[in-house]
Scaffold this active site. Structure first.
Site, short mmCIF file in Angstrom:
data_model
loop_
_atom_site.label_atom_id
_atom_site.label_comp_id
_atom_site.label_asym_id
_atom_site.label_seq_id
_atom_site.Cartn_x
_atom_site.Cartn_y
_atom_site.Cartn_z
N HIS A 83 -4.55 1.02 7.64
CA HIS A 83 -3.45 1.60 7.81
C HIS A 83 -2.85 2.79 6.71
O HIS A 83 -3.01 3.84 7.38
CB HIS A 83 -2.42 0.73 7.93
CG HIS A 83 -1.02 1.42 7.65
ND1 HIS A 83 0.20 0.80 8.60
CD2 HIS A 83 -0.06 1.57 6.61
CE1 HIS A 83 1.27 1.41 8.76
NE2 HIS A 83 1.34 1.88 7.45
N GLU A 84 -3.79 2.79 5.83
CA GLU A 84 -3.38 3.38 4.61
C GLU A 84 -4.88 4.63 4.85
O GLU A 84 -4.30 5.94 4.78
CB GLU A 84 -3.75 3.09 3.26
CG GLU A 84 -2.37 2.07 2.55
CD GLU A 84 -1.44 2.63 2.48
OE1 GLU A 84 -1.28 3.83 2.82
OE2 GLU A 84 -0.66 1.55 3.17
N HIS A 109 -3.06 6.83 7.27
CA HIS A 109 -2.48 8.10 6.65
C HIS A 109 -2.60 9.42 5.91
O HIS A 109 -2.64 10.01 6.23
CB HIS A 109 -1.34 7.24 5.84
CG HIS A 109 0.40 6.64 6.17
ND1 HIS A 109 0.92 7.32 6.39
CD2 HIS A 109 0.10 5.59 5.36
CE1 HIS A 109 1.92 6.20 6.69
NE2 HIS A 109 1.44 4.94 6.24
N GLY A 140 0.48 -0.97 -0.31
CA GLY A 140 0.72 0.02 0.09
C GLY A 140 1.10 1.25 -0.45
O GLY A 140 2.27 1.28 -0.41
N CYS A 178 6.11 0.36 7.47
CA CYS A 178 5.23 0.82 6.84
C CYS A 178 6.67 2.15 6.05
O CYS A 178 8.15 1.75 6.78
CB CYS A 178 5.30 2.24 8.17
SG CYS A 178 4.67 4.02 7.18
N LEU A 179 6.65 1.83 4.79
CA LEU A 179 7.60 2.42 3.97
C LEU A 179 8.13 4.17 4.49
O LEU A 179 9.01 3.94 3.76
CB LEU A 179 6.91 2.49 3.18
CG LEU A 179 6.58 1.04 1.92
CD1 LEU A 179 5.70 2.02 0.36
CD2 LEU A 179 7.82 0.51 1.74
N GLN A 227 2.18 10.08 1.76
CA GLN A 227 4.05 9.60 1.59
C GLN A 227 4.93 10.25 0.85
O GLN A 227 6.11 9.33 1.07
CB GLN A 227 3.64 8.36 1.98
CG GLN A 227 2.72 7.15 3.27
CD GLN A 227 2.92 6.42 3.49
OE1 GLN A 227 2.42 5.05 2.98
NE2 GLN A 227 4.13 5.66 3.97
O1 K1U Z 1 1.93 2.57 3.88
C1 K1U Z 1 2.31 1.77 4.18
O2 K1U Z 1 3.37 2.13 4.59
C2 K1U Z 1 3.04 0.42 3.27
C3 K1U Z 1 2.52 -0.64 3.93
C4 K1U Z 1 1.34 -0.89 4.37
C5 K1U Z 1 0.74 -2.28 5.20
C6 K1U Z 1 -0.03 -2.74 4.78
C7 K1U Z 1 -0.02 -3.96 5.63
C8 K1U Z 1 0.69 -3.83 7.09
C9 K1U Z 1 1.16 -2.60 7.00
C10 K1U Z 1 1.14 -1.70 6.22
C11 K1U Z 1 3.81 -1.93 3.66
O3 K1U Z 1 3.02 -1.75 2.53
S1 K1U Z 1 4.76 -2.33 4.36
C12 K1U Z 1 5.27 -4.08 3.24
C13 K1U Z 1 5.21 -5.02 3.59
O4 K1U Z 1 3.83 -4.99 4.35
C14 K1U Z 1 4.64 -5.86 2.17
C15 K1U Z 1 5.83 -6.19 1.33
C16 K1U Z 1 5.91 -6.70 0.78
C17 K1U Z 1 5.97 -7.40 0.72
C18 K1U Z 1 4.43 -7.78 1.36
C19 K1U Z 1 4.33 -7.34 2.02
ZN ZN Z 2 2.46 3.85 5.98
#
Ligand code: K1U
Ligand code: ZN
Length: 175
Positions: free
Chosen positions: A137-138, A141, A46, A95-96, A51
């Site tokens: 989560h999004e 944000h 996401g 979270c990215l 972001q």
């Molecule tokens: O919003 C963001 O920072 C993105 C975040 C979203 C998220 C989804 C679900 C749970 C927590 C956060 C991410 O994408 S974190 C990376 C991640 O969850 C992932 C990366 C690669 C493969 C599978 C999952």
């Molecule tokens: Zn995030």
């Protein structure tokens, strides 16, 4: 493919509530496409507009994990949660904007979300599992909330201090 830099916590733009989308312009369509490219490249499941420094109520997600399944890139504008399950689920979130920090967060296990698509059409869908966690989560944000805001002040402060150091180190290295 255009990648946009992802803002890192702490940044005041990640704490601001976003404005609703009122017009679907070419610039907005381009931003949504760039956000999907940036999300897949990260990689993440996401990415919310703030972001990448755009304070609009818009996020993208694709929680398809099985490589044999086709991708499902989604763009959600002005999303609203219209129903949440009483049933709750704990997921280890990342979270990215806060790389390399994770915490178990409890949220409703399923949510029904109503949103506008890029074509201006209304949509409604019930999400479960990772999709439900990601959508919540999004949407946090878009209200200027990060997953660390659900942690104790002590844990939040610890992560924030480490992120400040990471940002200082990266600025010094010119990254
Ligand atoms: O919003 C963001 O920072 C993105 C975040 C979203 C998220 C989804 C679900 C749970 C927590 C956060 C991410 O994408 S974190 C990376 C991640 O969850 C992932 C990366 C690669 C493969 C599978 C999952
Ligand atoms: Zn995030």
């Amino acid at each position: 493919m255009t990648l946009r830099p992802i803002l890192l916590h702490p940044d005041p733009r990640l704490k601001k509530p976003c404005e609703p989308v009122t017009e679907i312009t070419d610039a907005l369509r381009e931003a949504a496409r760039d956000m999907l490219d940036t999300m897949y490249d990260a990689p993440g499941v996401g990415l919310a507009a703030p972001q990448v420094g755009l304070l609009k109520r818009l996020f993208v997600m694709d929680c398809v994990k099985d490589p044999d399944e086709p991708p499902r890139p989604m763009v959600l504008m002005n999303p609203e949660i219209v129903w949440s399950s009483d049933d709750r689920r704990v997921y280890e979130e990342g979270c990215l904007s806060i790389p390399e920090h994770y915490a178990e967060i409890e949220r409703p296990a399923a949510v029904t979300v109503r949103w506008l698509g890029l074509d201006g059409a209304g949509h409604e869908e019930t999400f479960e599992g990772l999709w439900a966690t990601c959508a919540q989560h999004e949407m946090d944000h878009l209200d200027g909330r990060l997953f660390i805001d659900y942690l104790s002040p002590l844990k939040r402060q610890l992560i924030t201090r480490k992120m400040e150091k990471l940002k200082r180190d990266r600025a010094r290295e010119g990254v």
